[in-house]
Design a protein around this motif. Structure first.
Motif, PDB file in Angstrom:
ATOM      1  N   SER A 255      14.078  74.589 -16.157  1.00  0.00           N
ATOM      2  CA  SER A 255      15.501  75.068 -16.368  1.00  0.00           C
ATOM      3  C   SER A 255      15.732  75.555 -17.848  1.00  0.00           C
ATOM      4  N   ILE A 256      15.266  74.731 -18.675  1.00  0.00           N
ATOM      5  CA  ILE A 256      15.464  75.179 -20.216  1.00  0.00           C
ATOM      6  C   ILE A 256      14.855  76.602 -20.582  1.00  0.00           C
ATOM      7  N   VAL A 257      13.675  76.900 -19.956  1.00  0.00           N
ATOM      8  CA  VAL A 257      12.760  78.054 -20.455  1.00  0.00           C
ATOM      9  C   VAL A 257      13.638  79.280 -19.693  1.00  0.00           C
ATOM     10  N   THR A 258      14.021  79.066 -18.522  1.00  0.00           N
ATOM     11  CA  THR A 258      14.795  80.222 -17.913  1.00  0.00           C
ATOM     12  C   THR A 258      15.894  80.552 -18.506  1.00  0.00           C
ATOM     13  N   THR A 259      16.743  79.564 -18.959  1.00  0.00           N
ATOM     14  CA  THR A 259      17.943  79.621 -19.721  1.00  0.00           C
ATOM     15  C   THR A 259      17.861  80.258 -20.872  1.00  0.00           C
ATOM     16  N   ALA A 260      16.692  79.814 -21.806  1.00  0.00           N
ATOM     17  CA  ALA A 260      16.430  79.881 -23.079  1.00  0.00           C
ATOM     18  C   ALA A 260      15.985  81.614 -23.146  1.00  0.00           C
ATOM     19  N   THR A 261      15.427  82.282 -22.102  1.00  0.00           N
ATOM     20  CA  THR A 261      14.791  83.566 -22.121  1.00  0.00           C
ATOM     21  C   THR A 261      15.971  84.631 -21.504  1.00  0.00           C
ATOM     22  N   PRO A 262      16.278  85.619 -22.558  1.00  0.00           N
ATOM     23  CA  PRO A 262      17.268  86.417 -22.322  1.00  0.00           C
ATOM     24  C   PRO A 262      16.880  87.373 -20.995  1.00  0.00           C
ATOM     25  N   GLU A 263      17.884  88.061 -20.400  1.00  0.00           N
ATOM     26  CA  GLU A 263      17.495  88.860 -19.278  1.00  0.00           C
ATOM     27  C   GLU A 263      16.615  90.099 -19.709  1.00  0.00           C
ATOM     28  N   TYR A 264      16.814  90.684 -20.830  1.00  0.00           N
ATOM     29  CA  TYR A 264      15.986  91.914 -20.947  1.00  0.00           C
ATOM     30  C   TYR A 264      14.576  91.494 -21.502  1.00  0.00           C
ATOM     31  N   VAL A 265      14.401  90.044 -21.719  1.00  0.00           N
ATOM     32  CA  VAL A 265      12.870  89.671 -21.954  1.00  0.00           C
ATOM     33  C   VAL A 265      12.272  89.367 -20.616  1.00  0.00           C
TER      34      VAL A 265
ATOM     35  N   VAL B 129      21.941  87.805  -5.761  1.00  0.00           N
ATOM     36  CA  VAL B 129      21.834  86.966  -6.870  1.00  0.00           C
ATOM     37  C   VAL B 129      22.311  85.309  -6.565  1.00  0.00           C
ATOM     38  N   MET B 130      23.293  85.248  -5.944  1.00  0.00           N
ATOM     39  CA  MET B 130      24.022  84.242  -5.757  1.00  0.00           C
ATOM     40  C   MET B 130      23.383  83.474  -4.548  1.00  0.00           C
ATOM     41  N   LEU B 131      22.831  84.177  -3.681  1.00  0.00           N
ATOM     42  CA  LEU B 131      21.947  83.367  -2.475  1.00  0.00           C
ATOM     43  C   LEU B 131      20.852  82.837  -2.903  1.00  0.00           C
ATOM     44  N   ILE B 132      20.287  83.364  -3.910  1.00  0.00           N
ATOM     45  CA  ILE B 132      19.051  82.898  -4.348  1.00  0.00           C
ATOM     46  C   ILE B 132      19.226  81.751  -5.560  1.00  0.00           C
ATOM     47  N   MET B 133      20.201  82.134  -6.655  1.00  0.00           N
ATOM     48  CA  MET B 133      20.401  81.100  -7.767  1.00  0.00           C
ATOM     49  C   MET B 133      21.126  80.143  -7.460  1.00  0.00           C
ATOM     50  N   VAL B 134      22.244  80.073  -6.471  1.00  0.00           N
ATOM     51  CA  VAL B 134      23.095  78.730  -6.365  1.00  0.00           C
ATOM     52  C   VAL B 134      22.285  77.620  -5.628  1.00  0.00           C
ATOM     53  N   PRO B 135      21.527  78.118  -4.407  1.00  0.00           N
ATOM     54  CA  PRO B 135      20.794  77.075  -3.504  1.00  0.00           C
ATOM     55  C   PRO B 135      19.791  76.351  -4.478  1.00  0.00           C
ATOM     56  N   SER B 136      18.875  77.186  -5.288  1.00  0.00           N
ATOM     57  CA  SER B 136      17.929  77.005  -5.942  1.00  0.00           C
ATOM     58  C   SER B 136      18.145  75.772  -7.026  1.00  0.00           C
ATOM     59  N   ALA B 137      19.365  76.430  -7.790  1.00  0.00           N
ATOM     60  CA  ALA B 137      19.680  75.522  -8.978  1.00  0.00           C
ATOM     61  C   ALA B 137      20.200  74.111  -8.426  1.00  0.00           C
TER      62      ALA B 137
ATOM     63  N   ALA C 119      21.449  74.146 -12.899  1.00  0.00           N
ATOM     64  CA  ALA C 119      20.415  73.181 -12.757  1.00  0.00           C
ATOM     65  C   ALA C 119      20.589  72.091 -13.704  1.00  0.00           C
ATOM     66  N   ARG C 120      20.753  72.527 -15.085  1.00  0.00           N
ATOM     67  CA  ARG C 120      20.662  71.339 -15.864  1.00  0.00           C
ATOM     68  C   ARG C 120      22.376  70.716 -15.720  1.00  0.00           C
ATOM     69  N   MET C 121      23.223  71.567 -15.499  1.00  0.00           N
ATOM     70  CA  MET C 121      24.629  70.991 -15.279  1.00  0.00           C
ATOM     71  C   MET C 121      24.791  70.024 -14.101  1.00  0.00           C
ATOM     72  N   THR C 122      23.860  70.413 -12.959  1.00  0.00           N
ATOM     73  CA  THR C 122      23.768  69.529 -11.851  1.00  0.00           C
ATOM     74  C   THR C 122      23.069  68.377 -11.999  1.00  0.00           C
ATOM     75  N   ARG C 123      21.810  68.362 -12.862  1.00  0.00           N
ATOM     76  CA  ARG C 123      21.134  67.308 -13.215  1.00  0.00           C
ATOM     77  C   ARG C 123      21.901  66.211 -13.893  1.00  0.00           C
ATOM     78  N   ALA C 124      22.678  66.877 -14.962  1.00  0.00           N
ATOM     79  CA  ALA C 124      23.414  65.871 -15.915  1.00  0.00           C
ATOM     80  C   ALA C 124      24.368  65.146 -14.774  1.00  0.00           C
ATOM     81  N   SER C 125      25.165  65.790 -14.222  1.00  0.00           N
ATOM     82  CA  SER C 125      26.213  65.304 -13.196  1.00  0.00           C
ATOM     83  C   SER C 125      25.621  64.511 -12.195  1.00  0.00           C
ATOM     84  N   MET C 126      24.478  64.788 -11.762  1.00  0.00           N
ATOM     85  CA  MET C 126      23.773  63.690 -10.828  1.00  0.00           C
ATOM     86  C   MET C 126      23.167  62.442 -11.477  1.00  0.00           C
ATOM     87  N   THR C 127      22.937  62.559 -12.660  1.00  0.00           N
ATOM     88  CA  THR C 127      22.348  61.521 -13.208  1.00  0.00           C
ATOM     89  C   THR C 127      23.383  60.652 -13.621  1.00  0.00           C
TER      90      THR C 127
END
Length: 349
Positions: free
Chosen positions: A171-181, A140-148, A232-240
């Motif tokens: 980013s908002i859509v993926t975060t708002a969607t629970p894992e079971y969905v 998960v980390m190998l996929i999630m962290v670089p992509s985010a 991704a949202r945290m990185t985007r806010a920090s980068m901005t």
């Protein structure tokens, strides 16, 4: 730095004692002990028989004494029950003739108790299940962290652009969607005949022995999609925020290329906040995989937590709590140390 780490270790030990005591107190409430007695003895036991069973095994003593024995700082109990049998915390019931009975036998001595569900010692169960969840977390980390990070940096480089709006929406859509969905959606699209694709024919249970793309990718994607949006949202806010700083404007006025400004000047400062978020993903992954492992029947750490809670397996629940507390505290310590190295304005005294 050494004094800082020593102080943090002291706070970590105190926090670990407080948290494990709370879990120990809750798991040793009388309704749980009564359920344990009826599960291990007889469901038709009356109150007197339940109290006798618990008394013979040392469950009715004071909580702080039992906690000290479980921790391994107090000597283990030795009780001669109403049935004339001698039982003790440090007496192995499987060994009829025990040549040497240790005085202390808590988790500090490596004795984590025995599972009433799996009928084996807790530490071997946790080692096996943690290795499976560790494999899942690594993927998960190998996929999630670089992509985010890529999504967040690309979105934050040019605030308000079409790329920024598109990546922020994803980013908002993926975060708002629970894992079971998202897990059910991925299974329906890629692993069932509902849409006629059936790209992934293996099951996550098979991935426990031999992980392949067909049987392991769906649970990995289910977890990665949920966590990727937040990072991704945290990185985007920090980068901005960094891209609008005064030193970035000065670098532009000096004629530096946009790519060099981003890589050499903006990227390090922009990664300070996401680094903390990334480190917090480890305890979230360890305990947040409960839904995904149950959904895909991947029998890792989260699956064991569900089994222990559902079957009132007290020793196994306490073992899970110890591992969870340890992971949370260690990742917070690593996060604090890494934060100092990433941000030179912070000094450790």
């Amino acid at each position: 730095m050494g004094l800082f780490i020593f102080k943090r270790f002291s706070v970590m030990i105190f926090t670990a004692i407080c948290l494990t005591f709370i879990v120990f107190f809750l798991t040793n409430l009388h309704p749980n002990l009564e359920k344990l007695a009826k599960t291990q003895g007889n469901f038709r036991m009356d109150d007197q028989a339940v109290n006798t069973w618990l008394s013979n095994r040392g469950y009715l003593r004071s909580t702080h004494v039992k906690y000290g024995e479980w921790l391994g700082v107090l000597p283990g109990y030795v009780i001669q029950g109403h049935d004339e049998k001698i039982r003790g915390k440090c007496i192995n019931p499987k060994n009829v003739v025990q040549l040497r009975i240790p005085k202390f036998c808590g988790i500090l001595q490596g004795n984590w108790g025995n599972s009433t569900v799996f009928r084996t010692d807790v530490i071997s169960i946790l080692q096996t299940r943690l290795s499976l969840t560790g494999k899942l977390m690594l993927a998960v980390m190998l996929i999630m962290v670089p992509s985010a990070l890529i999504f967040g940096i690309l979105a934050g480089m040019r605030e308000g652009s079409r790329t920024d709006r598109a990546l922020s929406t994803v980013s908002i859509v993926t975060t708002a969607t629970p894992e079971y969905v998202s897990g059910v959606i991925l299974i329906s699209i890629f692993a069932s005949s509902a849409f006629g694709l059936k790209w992934f024919k293996g099951t996550a249970t098979q991935a426990m022995e031999n992980a392949t793309i067909e049987n392991f990718l769906l649970p990995v994607l289910t977890i990665a999609l949920y966590g990727m949006g937040y990072i991704a949202r945290m990185t985007r806010a920090s980068m901005t925020e960094v891209m609008t700083s005064q030193y970035i404007r000065t670098a532009r006025l000096k004629g530096l290329s946009f790519g060099r400004i981003v890589i050499k000047h903006a990227l390090r400062n922009a990664l300070i906040a996401p680094f903390t978020v990334i480190m917090l993903q480890f305890p979230w992954l360890l305990n947040g995989v409960v839904i995904v492992e149950t959904l895909f029947n991947f029998k890792g750490f989260g699956w064991v937590l569900v089994q222990a809670a559902g079957n009132n397996d007290i020793d196994l629940l306490l073992g899970v709590a110890v591992v969870s507390v340890f992971v949370v505290l260690v990742t917070q310590l690593i996060s604090d140390i890494g934060y100092v190295y990433l941000n030179p304005r912070i000094k450790v005294s």
